[in-house]
Design a protein around this motif. Structure first.
Motif, PDB file in Angstrom:
ATOM      1  N   LEU A   1      16.199  -3.107  15.264  1.00  0.00           N
ATOM      2  CA  LEU A   1      15.818  -5.112  14.419  1.00  0.00           C
ATOM      3  C   LEU A   1      17.232  -4.988  14.348  1.00  0.00           C
ATOM      4  O   LEU A   1      18.188  -3.989  13.673  1.00  0.00           O
ATOM      5  CB  LEU A   1      14.751  -5.375  13.912  1.00  0.00           C
ATOM      6  CG  LEU A   1      13.880  -4.833  13.961  1.00  0.00           C
ATOM      7  CD1 LEU A   1      12.211  -4.193  13.410  1.00  0.00           C
ATOM      8  CD2 LEU A   1      13.210  -5.348  14.962  1.00  0.00           C
ATOM      9  N   PRO A   2      17.245  -6.526  14.644  1.00  0.00           N
ATOM     10  CA  PRO A   2      19.323  -6.772  13.849  1.00  0.00           C
ATOM     11  C   PRO A   2      18.764  -6.535  12.316  1.00  0.00           C
ATOM     12  O   PRO A   2      18.312  -7.084  11.596  1.00  0.00           O
ATOM     13  CB  PRO A   2      19.170  -7.815  15.000  1.00  0.00           C
ATOM     14  CG  PRO A   2      17.456  -8.446  15.021  1.00  0.00           C
ATOM     15  CD  PRO A   2      16.888  -7.381  15.244  1.00  0.00           C
ATOM     16  N   LEU A   3      19.906  -6.298  11.689  1.00  0.00           N
ATOM     17  CA  LEU A   3      20.139  -6.047  10.721  1.00  0.00           C
ATOM     18  C   LEU A   3      21.080  -7.245  10.026  1.00  0.00           C
ATOM     19  O   LEU A   3      21.682  -7.359  10.766  1.00  0.00           O
ATOM     20  CB  LEU A   3      19.699  -5.137   9.893  1.00  0.00           C
ATOM     21  CG  LEU A   3      19.135  -4.095  10.392  1.00  0.00           C
ATOM     22  CD1 LEU A   3      19.262  -2.349  10.317  1.00  0.00           C
ATOM     23  CD2 LEU A   3      17.967  -3.947   8.935  1.00  0.00           C
ATOM     24  N   GLY A   4      20.455  -7.493   8.893  1.00  0.00           N
ATOM     25  CA  GLY A   4      21.866  -9.270   8.347  1.00  0.00           C
ATOM     26  C   GLY A   4      23.337  -9.071   8.955  1.00  0.00           C
ATOM     27  O   GLY A   4      24.146  -7.125   8.426  1.00  0.00           O
TER      28      GLY A   4
ATOM     29  N   LEU B   1      18.949   2.292   8.111  1.00  0.00           N
ATOM     30  CA  LEU B   1      17.789   0.693   8.094  1.00  0.00           C
ATOM     31  C   LEU B   1      19.277   0.147   6.741  1.00  0.00           C
ATOM     32  O   LEU B   1      19.702   0.054   5.628  1.00  0.00           O
ATOM     33  CB  LEU B   1      16.966   0.819   7.181  1.00  0.00           C
ATOM     34  CG  LEU B   1      15.745   1.603   7.949  1.00  0.00           C
ATOM     35  CD1 LEU B   1      14.782   1.537   6.909  1.00  0.00           C
ATOM     36  CD2 LEU B   1      15.183   0.440   8.531  1.00  0.00           C
TER      37      LEU B   1
END
Lengths: 1054, 539
Positions: free
Chosen positions: A23-26, A375
């Motif tokens: 998932l794209p993370l900030g 993460l």
């Protein structure tokens, strides 16, 4: 053939799974490190891996085709001092310490070729991943560089000859079997109790290594004893083998890589047991055998085995029936590395038919799925899954040693019988066989005259008609997560599980040929269903803290580990089926149903703390304290403490020593244990089919056996091309387990009790030398030599000396006695001088020269018996009247491995020699073949008349009712070309010219040999013979021989 | 979008939770596969099972298989020692102990042939220990019953336990030169090795207790504990009487000791034994396919001629014109055997005579290796119990005897002759099988003692062949050396080789097993040996 459609489905599923995690993370403000990785000639190295592990899993990059890379870091890293490492398979890794600055900074690396050098980082037995240069303990490592030329059949075979101090013993050669491993010296006296603890991707694994495909292995680390394995506490005295499977971290950034390997070849026997081609019988004038009224052949008056078989009747039953088997391996691997995601999956299929006819052999499928997901820069999770499914139609009775096995009947099959149609008449047409003319195919009733009093049955019958299938399913899964809330602390937890589901079906249909070897009968049929379900899990939690004060760096790790193991077995069998062709228990005669089941629950709690100090990479210390509590320990001793202390000084960092790049001395001391077996502690009656009986008395005071090991080591790198290691280990195991027999009268009927009854000592010297003999851009020659010398001894034994064996007919050739070396063989020794006959008290005062003479074999025989049927070698009897003396020792003087890799352009030549010098083997096969008159050693053909021996000299004398004796002790020295490959990597320019392949692809063609050639004086199939999975039991008894393999391989990557 | 901080925090909480749940396991795991000793001897149903099972252990200890490896010891080895059976294969001590000239018994802890002694020895003491545990539980007041609320079966299981005590010590007294005497009253670890005569006497005392406890009672020991043959109190008493008579009669190691036996006491026991009274019966078991009840000795001896054969010495008794042993590989002429128990008729296509119903079949071929010595040769194989053997269609499922009623009859007959009792009754008892099964000429009470005793030993050899383990060896070592049967020196067969009833150098007792001697810290010894280059002194 590799199923492309199936693989495509698998791939899409896997990718979807990976994508869900990625998932794209900030996005944050970023800083970058760029640079170029080059080889010694300055050429860019593509696909190299540049990583900064301490900043998180996803932090790093792979180099582009020109060798350049860009690592993107978060703004939080600015100002931190970190280690950045560049590595590529085939090169020695290079690490630099840099301080991260804002914006873009440049860091270039130049790598030097290194095919053999041990990979630089070790993760097993240490608080955190540690460079080998800073290790205080000795850890053997086999990296991918050492595995890729000849993909190992299994992880255990991958160790053979590559790690000093590790002996891999091929107890059985049948496909799918797993060899026994002994690290340094024996730690225990229980037969087969020397196997090390196995970890697969961190999962404590109790179900063996045979379900792992060698192609999936990235590296194997070996902790050899208590000095290094103390972090594994009560389960690690026999050493630890940690297998790591391949992960996606080596893939280029943002790209899916695909690799296939396909290997095709054959398995075959290299050395055959020499068979007797002569006979001792009287012949009629027409050349046929003369028969007595009872139908037996008549032995000639002189009983010499020197007559030729009538023309055309002799068959070599081994060469006729052992066949070259097909072996096929298909392997496909997909890797992905994208931002914070590493993903790797593979699928493989193996087929290995082995060398027996009429069987399919071993077939296995493997699926591996590994995923690492970062993460952010503070946490990451990893998952690893290995699935193995195998089928095997080789019955245990077909392949295990001893009487009743296929090799027993085959080696002893009469030479003048056609085993396919043993009772065929001369009119038998084998193309259109009729029962009347040809008899029963593979009949177990062999013509009695030819069998000559040995009813061994027909080795081919069972393989022909019986349905046997072993289906083995294995799942090894690991899930782990790390969280780094602050730069000085990491919290991590993991759950691992190892599950085995093993089902076996053994079906002989009603109405098939029965096993009676005298009269052909119909079998009433039989059916046996077995199931083993083993489920082990380990849950671990760690907290690791780091701090630095000046040059002193400290790492502390606290660990809690809980292990849970549940093993269930179940079988039901019937010896009579009422309905034919129904392999279902409902068809069985209920009166003959028999069943059994066992349940074992085992729980262990372990807590330990590991402390490492490193002062400026010059002085290193590691301390460990561990406390284990186990349900396997006796109730009175449920907890046990273990410790480890080790330290190293890198003299090369302290002083400049001309010619030396590295010189390290180190010492370590630690304790590690062995856990008792499940039933050892319980004071129970034995129960069988509802009946109770007294058997073994439990021992509530039983403790784990504890090994204490002192280790001293030197590591040196010198003249820019040599790496040398020397290790000396002294160890002893206190409280080694023994099943001590009790006087039933004194114990009230209990036969035995497990006790901590022995102290076992061992000393090992190990050396390893890596040499980069030639290293030029287009030519390199690297060599590795490992050597070991081990001595082992039973320091004391709290019971009467006893004999131990491990093949059928209870041939207990090994003698266990306090103060005696471990692995010595006792038995009758045939006397060789007349003088030594004087020791026998019965000979007191006799004229020995009138009683005895020496025959041409050099043995003492009774005077006047030479050449007669009464000639016998006579045993030495000592002054106490005992004829039971030491006749051999299985321990080699030393063993060694020598690997060479030569690369010229795209060509690569690799060979691994592995061998031992000294050490005896007891040739039980040969002893029994003397009785059945099948071994070539008793052939009298061509001997001078005065030296001929009657068959009784062998079949009664040396056969000796299978009592162990010195005539069957053979030198087990050997040198084996264990692995060999010639490979060619198709050049990029050639690939570019090909339409289908082109840029970015790799193609490698290789010819591979395994166990290709053995040099030995041993007369059996193979000097790598031992029994019951234990290197100490070098007794060769009708075992399935290990065989050689020759294959061709195509590897394509893109 | 995932909040990284929250993800990390959640993860760490999850990790701690995982650790916490795994933190408190119970390390006290019970063994679910076998009953705990302390519990078993305190539970009515388990004590019942324990005593009941000890009879099975005793039975398998003699007939072949109570401990691994599952081998028929000592039946076959003693059978060849007695020249009653023959087999040239090395298994179960057959070849080694049958070698001519004889070798000393190989008393070795290296197993192999050492199992011949160690296996029955271990099993007897295992069964004895279990039965004593049961008797001790009864002494402590534990009620024996199916369960705590079921009918009290303490009296019958106590009687049964005493009988097993007698059976197990009894077998030790018959087979070994020394043994331990252990009862429920013996303090653990205090017993010492004593000579076989004392062990036999202790066994008799236990039989006496069992006989007394069964006297006049109406209970029954269920068939599940006795191989399918339920033992009423009356039957149990009669079995104990027969076993006591055997114990007295078979303990002697030579003819002198045999002459000194209290034969009146033998008669007294045997007269209350299994063949007497309104319903004579055989002590036998119903095979269950090899699960719990089976006879492993017959499993191997009765393999359709392919393993054990009848020793040629026995064939000579049946036809005195036959040689006592093969001197070459050439078989003697086909014998003229009047006894109907040996197969008669026309040979089949293979040259074999497999007459249905005959106890012994004729095989043209001999499966043994001539190089091992033609003295192992015989063309006759036991067939009476072959449906119980490995090669039968359904192995181990038939009924097989351990003590035939005929054995008790023959004990009565022998005791009558030896005590100067009713010889006419003795002749009638002998004729039951001699005439009834063998079709031989009837004996009368007027026959000489020699003829009656010789006929008894002939019947014992032929009719009782392969019933109870070691029976022939017990007989051969004690047979009167001056007996002749139809002119054959049945009591001094080996006179021409310097032996007498047993071949020279054949052990008359097995030594205490080496494994036990080593455990006790005693020197290992053995018996026997007559080899040209002896390793042990001749005895």
């Amino acid at each position: 053939m590799f199923n492309m459609k199936r693989f495509g489905r698998l791939l899409s599923t896997s990718l979807a799974f990976a994508a869900a995690f990625a998932l794209p993370l900030g996005a944050q403000a970023q800083t970058t490190i760029t640079g170029r990785v080059t080889d010694a000639a300055g050429n860019g190295v593509p696909g190299a891996n540049v990583v900064i592990p301490e900043l998180g899993l996803g932090v790093g990059a792979n180099t582009r085709v020109d060798g350049t890379f860009t690592v993107t870091l978060s703004q939080q890293s600015v100002g931190r001092s970190v280690v950045i490492t560049a590595r590529r398979i085939g090169f020695a890794p290079v690490s630099r310490t840099i301080t991260v600055t804002s914006g873009t900074q440049t860091q270039n690396f130049q790598l030097t070729l290194d095919a053999t050098r041990i990979d630089d980082v070790v993760v097993t037995g240490v608080a955190e991943a540690t460079s080998t240069k800073n290790l205080t303990i000795s850890v053997g490592k086999v990296g991918e560089a050492q595995l890729r030329d000849v993909p190992a059949i299994s992880p255990a075979t991958a160790l053979a000859g590559k790690v000093a101090g590790v002996r891999v013993s091929f107890t059985q050669g049948q496909p799918g079997s797993s060899p026994a491993i002994r690290v340094r010296t024996s730690t225990n006296l229980t037969v087969g109790g020397q196997n090390p603890l196995v970890l697969i991707d961190g999962v404590i694994s109790k179900n063996g290594l045979e379900d792992i495909n060698g192609n999936d292995i990235e590296s194997i680390e070996v902790l050899k004893g208590a000095a290094s394995a103390n972090t594994f506490g009560s389960d690690a005295a026999s050493g630890v083998i940690a297998v790591t499977t391949k992960r996606g971290k080596n893939s280029p950034e943002g790209k899916v890589t695909f690799l296939t390997r396909n290997e095709f070849g054959t398995s075959s026997v290299e050395n055959y047991v020499p068979l007797l081609e002569a006979h001792p019988f009287e012949l009629n004038s027409d050349g046929s055998f003369k028969l007595s009224a009872s139908g037996t052949r008549i032995i000639k008056a002189d009983a010499y085995i020197d007559a030729a078989f009538p023309a055309g009747t002799y068959r070599d039953q081994l060469r006729s029936h052992l066949q070259d088997g097909r072996t096929v391996m298909n392997y496909a691997q997909i890797g992905l590395r994208r931002e914070n995601t590493n993903f790797s999956t593979s699928f493989s299929r193996d087929t290995d038919r082995g060398i027996l006819p009429l069987l399919e052999g071993f077939r296995r499928q493997n699926l591996r799925l590994n995923l690492d997901q970062g993460l952010g820069d503070k946490a990451d999770v990893s998952a690893a899954l290995t699935y193995g499914l195998s089928f095997n139609d080789q019955r245990p009775a077909t392949v295990t040693s001893g009487s009743g096995s296929t090799f027993f009947a085959l080696l002893q099959a009469p030479p003048d019988i056609d085993l396919e149609y043993p009772n065929a008449t001369p009119t038998c047409d084998r193309a259109n066989p009729t029962k009347a003319d040809c008899g029963t195919k593979y009949s177990p009733v062999l013509p009695p005259a030819a069998a000559g009093g040995t009813a061994r049955g027909n080795p081919l019958l069972d393989m022909h008609q019986r349905s046997y299938n072993a289906r083995r399913e294995r799942i090894i899964g690991a899930f782990s997560a790390r969280y780094r809330p602050f730069s000085w602390i990491t919290l991590d937890g993991s759950y691992g599980t190892d599950r085995l589901n093993d089902r076996r079906t053994d079906f002989l249909d009603r109405g098939l040929v029965g096993n009676n070897t005298t009269v052909e009968n119909e079998s009433p049929g039989s059916l046996r269903l077995d199931q083993d379900n083993n489920q082990a899990s380990n849950t671990q939690f760690n907290a690791t803290t780091n701090f630095s004060i000046g040059g002193l760096h400290s790492t502390t790790r606290l660990t809690y580990l809980y292990e849970d193991e549940r093993n269930n077995t179940f079988f039901t069998s019937s010896a009579k089926l009422l309905v034919a062709s129904v392999p279902d228990l409902q068809a069985a005669d209920p009166a003959t149903l028999n069943s059994n089941s066992t349940i074992e629950n085992i729980r262990t709690i372990n807590g330990f703390v590991t402390q490492n100090f490193n002062y400026d990479d010059k002085f290193m210390v590691q301390l460990l304290g561990r406390r284990d509590g186990s349900s396997l320990f006796g109730a009175a001793n449920r907890w046990k403490n273990f410790y480890g202390v080790s330290g190293a000084i890198r003299l090369g960092e302290l002083f400049t020593i001309p010619g030396f790049q590295e010189l390290k001395v180190r010492a370590a001391r630690g304790t590690a244990g062995l856990r008792p077996g499940f039933e050892y502690q319980y004071e129970t009656y034995a129960v069988f089919a509802g009946t109770l009986s007294k058997n073994q008395i439990g021992n509530k005071d039983l403790q784990p056996a504890v090994q204490t090991e002192n280790e001293f080591g030197i590591n040196a790198s010198f003249l820019d091309r040599f790496d040398f290691e020397f290790v000396k280990s002294d160890r002893h195991t206190d409280g080694a387990f023994l099943l001590v027999p009790l006087s039933l009268a004194q114990s009230g009927g209990f036969t035995s009790q497990w006790q901590n009854a022995a102290r076992v000592g061992g000393r090992t010297f190990e050396t390893a030398l890596n040499a980069r003999i030639v290293e030029r851009p287009n030519l390199s020659w690297h060599a590795t030599l490992t050597g070991e010398r081990s001595r082992q001894k039973i320091d004391n034994l709290n019971r009467a000396p006893f004999r131990v064996g491990s093949v059928s007919q209870n041939q207990n050739i090994f003698y266990y006695r306090g103060g005696e070396a471990l692995g010595v063989i006792y038995g009758q020794r045939w006397a060789r001088t007349i003088e030594e006959m004087a020791d026998n008290p019965l000979n007191a005062g006799k004229d020995l020269n009138a009683l005895y003479e020496i025959n041409d074999d050099g043995y003492v025989v009774a005077k006047g018996t030479r050449g007669k049927t009464t000639e016998r070698a006579l045993p030495y009897v000592d002054a106490s009247g005992s004829n039971y003396v030491k006749i051999g020792d299985v321990n080699p003087d030393y063993s060694f491995g020598l690997a060479n890799t030569i690369r010229v352009g795209g060509f690569s030549l690799y060979g691994l020699l592995d061998g031992t010098r000294g050490g005896d083997i007891y040739n039980f096969t040969k002893q029994w073949m003397f009785q059945d008159r099948r071994h070539a050693a008793i052939d009298q053909t061509g001997k001078a008349p005065e030296n001929k021996k009657a068959l009784q000299y062998y079949s009664v004398g040396f056969y000796n009712a299978l009592e162990p004796n010195s005539h069957f002790i053979e030198d087990g020295s050997f040198v084996k070309l264990r692995e060999m490959s010639v490979s060619y990597s198709v050049s990029q320019s050639l690939l570019n010219s090909m339409r289908f392949l082109g840029q970015g692809k790799t193609v490698k063609l290789a010819l591979i040999g395994r166990n290709l050639k053995t040099w030995t004086d041993y007369s059996g199939f193979d000097p790598e013979a031992s029994s019951n999975g234990d290197f100490n039991f070098r007794i060769d008894g009708f075992r399935y021989p290990s065989f050689r393999q020759f294959t061709g391989q195509i590897e394509i990557g893109f | 979008m995932i909040d990284k901080f929250r993800a990390g925090k959640t993860l760490s909480v999850a990790l701690f939770a995982l650790a916490a749940t795994a933190c408190d396991p119970d390390l006290n795991v019970t063994n679910p596969n076998a009953p705990d000793v302390a519990r078993a001897i305190a539970t009515p149903g388990d004590v019942r099972q324990l005593i009941g099972s000890s009879y099975n252990t005793w039975y398998l200890g003699m007939q072949g298989c109570a401990v691994a490896p599952c081998e028929p010891n000592p039946g076959i080895a003693t059978g060849v020692m007695a020249d009653n059976m023959t087999m040239a294969y090395g298994n179960y001590g057959a070849r080694f102990n049958g070698q001519e000239p004889r070798l000393a018994y190989n008393n070795s802890s290296a197993a192999g042939d050492g199992l011949v002694a160690s296996q029955p020895y271990d099993v007897m003491y295992s069964a004895l220990g279990a039965t004593n545990d049961g008797l001790n539980a009864i002494k402590r007041g534990v009620k024996v019953a199916v369960n705590a609320t079921a009918t009290d079966e303490t009296p019958q299981f106590q009687a049964f336990a005493w009988m097993v005590q007698g059976l197990t010590m009894g077998f030790v007294g018959l087979v070994f030169d020394k043994g331990f005497i252990i009862t429920e009253d013996t303090e653990q670890g205090t017993a010492a090795l004593v000579p076989y005569a004392q062990v036999s006497a202790a066994a008799l005392a236990s039989f006496d207790k069992a006989i007394a406890a069964a006297q006049g009672k109406t209970w029954t020991i269920p068939g599940e504990f006795t191989g399918g043959v339920a033992l009423t109190a009356d039957k149990l008493g009669r079995v104990a009487n027969t076993m006591a008579a055997r114990q007295l009669a078979y303990t002697p190691r030579n003819s002198t000791e045999n002459a000194a036996v209290n034969w009146a006491r033998v008669l007294s026991y045997a007269d209350k034994g299994i063949s007497t009274g309104a319903a004579p019966f055989t002590l036998e078991i119903q095979g269950d396919g090899g699960n719990v009840w089976y006879d492993m000795t017959k499993g191997y001896t009765q393999r359709f001629g392919s393993w054990v054969r009848v020793d040629q010495r026995v064939i000579q008794l049946a036809d005195p014109s036959q040689p006592v042993v093969y001197e070459s590989t050439t078989p003697p002429p086909f014998p003229n055997i009047p006894d109907k128990r040996f197969a008669h008729g026309t040979p089949d296509a293979n040259g074999d005579i497999l007459e249905p119903g005959a106890d012994f079949h004729f095989y043209k071929s001999i499966p043994y290796d001539p190089a091992r010595g033609p003295y192992f040769f015989s063309q006759w194989a036991p067939a009476r119990y072959e449906e119980h053997s490995w090669d039968a269609e359904a192995p181990f499922t038939t009924k097989v005897p351990y003590v035939l009623a005929a054995e008790n009859d023959l004990l009565i007959a022998e005791a009558l002759v030896r005590t100067g009792g009713d010889k006419a009754r003795a002749a009638t008892l002998i004729n039951k099988t001699r005439v009834g099964r063998g079709g031989l000429a009837a004996l009368s009470g007027g026959a000489s003692n020699n003829d009656l005793l010789a006929a008894i030993f002939y019947e014992r050899e032929v009719e009782l062949f392969d019933t109870g383990a070691a029976l022939a060896w017990f007989d051969r070592r004690r047979i009167d050396t001056n007996l002749t049967y139809n002119g054959v020196p049945i009591g001094n067969t080996w006179g021409f080789r310097g032996g007498s009833n047993l071949q020279k150098g054949t052990p008359r007792s097995l030594p205490v097993p080496a494994k036990e001697l080593e455990t006790l810290g005693l020197p290992v010894y053995t018996f026997g040996g007559n080899a040209p280059n002896p390793i042990f002194p001749e005895t």
